[in-house]
Design a protein around this motif. Structure first.
Motif, mmCIF file in Angstrom:
data_model
loop_
_atom_site.group_PDB
_atom_site.id
_atom_site.type_symbol
_atom_site.label_atom_id
_atom_site.label_comp_id
_atom_site.label_asym_id
_atom_site.label_seq_id
_atom_site.Cartn_x
_atom_site.Cartn_y
_atom_site.Cartn_z
ATOM 1 N N ILE A 179 0.816 -1.222 0.000
ATOM 2 C CA ILE A 179 0.000 0.000 0.000
ATOM 3 C C ILE A 179 0.847 1.268 0.000
ATOM 4 O O ILE A 179 0.648 2.163 -0.821
ATOM 5 C CB ILE A 179 -0.956 0.011 1.211
ATOM 6 C CG1 ILE A 179 -1.956 -1.142 1.112
ATOM 7 C CG2 ILE A 179 -1.699 1.346 1.292
ATOM 8 C CD1 ILE A 179 -2.918 -1.025 -0.049
ATOM 9 N N SER A 180 1.805 1.352 0.914
ATOM 10 C CA SER A 180 2.522 2.626 1.084
ATOM 11 C C SER A 180 3.828 2.716 0.322
ATOM 12 O O SER A 180 4.352 3.820 0.117
ATOM 13 C CB SER A 180 2.786 2.878 2.578
ATOM 14 O OG SER A 180 3.562 1.819 3.127
ATOM 15 N N LYS B 274 0.678 -2.529 -8.385
ATOM 16 C CA LYS B 274 0.300 -2.503 -6.970
ATOM 17 C C LYS B 274 -0.968 -3.324 -6.729
ATOM 18 O O LYS B 274 -1.062 -4.064 -5.747
ATOM 19 C CB LYS B 274 0.081 -1.060 -6.501
ATOM 20 C CG LYS B 274 1.353 -0.258 -6.338
ATOM 21 C CD LYS B 274 1.089 1.130 -5.787
ATOM 22 C CE LYS B 274 0.601 1.134 -4.366
ATOM 23 N NZ LYS B 274 0.528 2.493 -3.787
ATOM 24 N N LEU C 211 -1.254 -6.529 -4.397
ATOM 25 C CA LEU C 211 -2.224 -6.611 -3.317
ATOM 26 C C LEU C 211 -3.063 -7.878 -3.449
ATOM 27 O O LEU C 211 -3.344 -8.567 -2.457
ATOM 28 C CB LEU C 211 -3.117 -5.367 -3.330
ATOM 29 C CG LEU C 211 -3.997 -5.126 -2.107
ATOM 30 C CD1 LEU C 211 -3.143 -4.959 -0.868
ATOM 31 C CD2 LEU C 211 -4.873 -3.901 -2.319
ATOM 32 N N SER D 77 -7.297 -6.708 2.241
ATOM 33 C CA SER D 77 -7.003 -6.286 0.874
ATOM 34 C C SER D 77 -8.242 -6.274 -0.009
ATOM 35 O O SER D 77 -8.270 -5.597 -1.042
ATOM 36 C CB SER D 77 -5.959 -7.218 0.250
ATOM 37 O OG SER D 77 -6.473 -8.526 0.091
ATOM 38 N N PHE E 276 -10.133 -2.906 -1.403
ATOM 39 C CA PHE E 276 -9.418 -2.185 -2.456
ATOM 40 C C PHE E 276 -9.577 -2.883 -3.804
ATOM 41 O O PHE E 276 -9.701 -2.235 -4.835
ATOM 42 C CB PHE E 276 -7.930 -2.090 -2.111
ATOM 43 C CG PHE E 276 -7.628 -1.226 -0.920
ATOM 44 C CD1 PHE E 276 -7.700 0.156 -1.007
ATOM 45 C CD2 PHE E 276 -7.267 -1.787 0.292
ATOM 46 C CE1 PHE E 276 -7.412 0.967 0.079
ATOM 47 C CE2 PHE E 276 -6.978 -0.989 1.390
ATOM 48 C CZ PHE E 276 -7.060 0.382 1.280
ATOM 49 N N GLN F 162 -9.329 2.973 -7.828
ATOM 50 C CA GLN F 162 -8.025 2.365 -7.575
ATOM 51 C C GLN F 162 -6.902 3.268 -8.065
ATOM 52 O O GLN F 162 -5.892 3.450 -7.376
ATOM 53 C CB GLN F 162 -7.941 1.001 -8.254
ATOM 54 C CG GLN F 162 -8.853 -0.052 -7.640
ATOM 55 C CD GLN F 162 -8.835 -1.340 -8.436
ATOM 56 O OE1 GLN F 162 -8.596 -1.343 -9.643
ATOM 57 N NE2 GLN F 162 -9.084 -2.451 -7.767
ATOM 58 N N PHE G 96 -4.022 4.772 -5.565
ATOM 59 C CA PHE G 96 -2.684 4.190 -5.653
ATOM 60 C C PHE G 96 -1.701 4.972 -6.512
ATOM 61 O O PHE G 96 -0.542 4.565 -6.644
ATOM 62 C CB PHE G 96 -2.782 2.764 -6.210
ATOM 63 C CG PHE G 96 -3.494 1.806 -5.301
ATOM 64 C CD1 PHE G 96 -3.229 1.772 -3.947
ATOM 65 C CD2 PHE G 96 -4.437 0.924 -5.814
ATOM 66 C CE1 PHE G 96 -3.880 0.881 -3.104
ATOM 67 C CE2 PHE G 96 -5.092 0.024 -4.987
ATOM 68 C CZ PHE G 96 -4.817 0.000 -3.625
ATOM 69 N N GLU H 280 2.445 8.115 -3.757
ATOM 70 C CA GLU H 280 2.834 7.673 -2.417
ATOM 71 C C GLU H 280 3.514 8.843 -1.726
ATOM 72 O O GLU H 280 4.297 9.574 -2.351
ATOM 73 C CB GLU H 280 3.743 6.447 -2.493
ATOM 74 C CG GLU H 280 2.961 5.218 -2.959
ATOM 75 C CD GLU H 280 3.789 3.983 -3.190
ATOM 76 O OE1 GLU H 280 3.190 2.938 -3.509
ATOM 77 O OE2 GLU H 280 5.030 4.039 -3.078
#
Length: 269
Positions: A19-20, A215, A219, A228, A231, A239, A243, A246
């Motif tokens: 995620i990050s 990503k 995920l 998860s 999302f 999405q 995403f 970051e």
């Protein structure tokens, strides 16, 4: 090992890498920068097959660990993560869970012990950029807090990283996004007023829009974990919105980089 440009992220559990930091991993791997993920626990307090929660009948922590580490390898391959290092500690679970009391849980390992192992990895890979969580673990998770502590201790012991960043969720734009998602009937979650990091504290916003699909696939690789699923069920435009960037707070810097960055390697190339 030579001092080639290297980014290292210190994460608590399998799936935290996506995620990050999944976008920056994919972006920098594509630019030829060496990518290193340190995962501190095996994620034993996650969901077992069938969505069985810790403490429920049929939850086998060792089986969960095996499943989650297999998912981690798939996720890392999708994100272009070249090196995955496992510290192998037990997942402590969320704050207040019984897993917090396990003497082998990451939360209960002396910081100097696990920081020494991380310091050895820093000496091996010599990352110029290190990523981890803030002092509260972003949302108070014991293992995230412990990951922050050992990252700071290893950085101080080695004096190797030139820059250390905390992952961040931008507060104002995230609250606006939640309102938009609620209006579309996509979420019913009401975030607390102190959710996320205020915009004036965020120092780096990295464009990873070109890697959104990677990503999402990464995920999806962690499909055993129910967190998860929301999302993955969202429309493609949502999405992409969630995403495509970051954000980070720069905690430590030797490079005299500007106050606001779009590249974590500013001042290093």
């Amino acid at each position: 090992m030579t001092d080639q440009l290297t980014i290292m992220a210190v994460h608590a559990h399998p799936d935290d890498e996506v995620i990050s930091t999944g976008g920056v991993f994919a972006r920098y791997a594509g630019e030829g920068i060496r990518t290193v993920l340190v995962t501190c626990t095996g994620g034993e307090q996650g969901d077992a097959p069938g969505g069985i929660k810790p403490g429920q009948s049929g939850h086998d922590p060792n089986a969960v660990r095996a499943q989650r580490l297999s998912e981690l390898q798939e996720s890392a391959a999708l994100l272009g993560i070249e090196h995955v290092e496992l510290l192998g500690y037990r997942d402590s679970g969320m704050d207040g869970w019984d897993g917090n009391k396990d003497p082998e849980a990451f939360w209960n390992i002396p910081v100097e012990q696990s920081a020494t192992r991380l310091a050895d990895l820093m000496r091996h890979y010599r990352p110029q950029v290190v990523l981890t969580y803030d002092e509260n673990g972003n949302y108070g998770h014991p293992d995230h807090i412990q990951a922050n502590r050992i990252a700071l201790a290893a950085t101080a012991a080695t004096e190797i990283p030139d820059k250390l960043y905390y992952t961040a969720i931008p507060r104002e734009s995230s609250l606006e996004m939640f309102e938009a998602l609620k209006a579309r009937g996509l979420v019913d979650f009401e975030p607390p007023e102190d959710f996320g990091t205020p915009a004036d504290r965020i120092t780096a916003v990295v464009d990873v829009a070109a890697y959104t699909q990677r990503k999402i696939k990464a995920l999806a690789a962690h499909g055993s974990q129910g967190d998860s699923v929301p999302f993955l069920r969202m429309p493609a435009d949502v999405q992409q919105m969630i995403f495509s960037t970051e954000t980070f707070v720069r905690h430590f810097d030797r490079t005299d980089a500007p106050a606001h960055e779009t590249d974590l390697f500013t001042g290093l190339r």
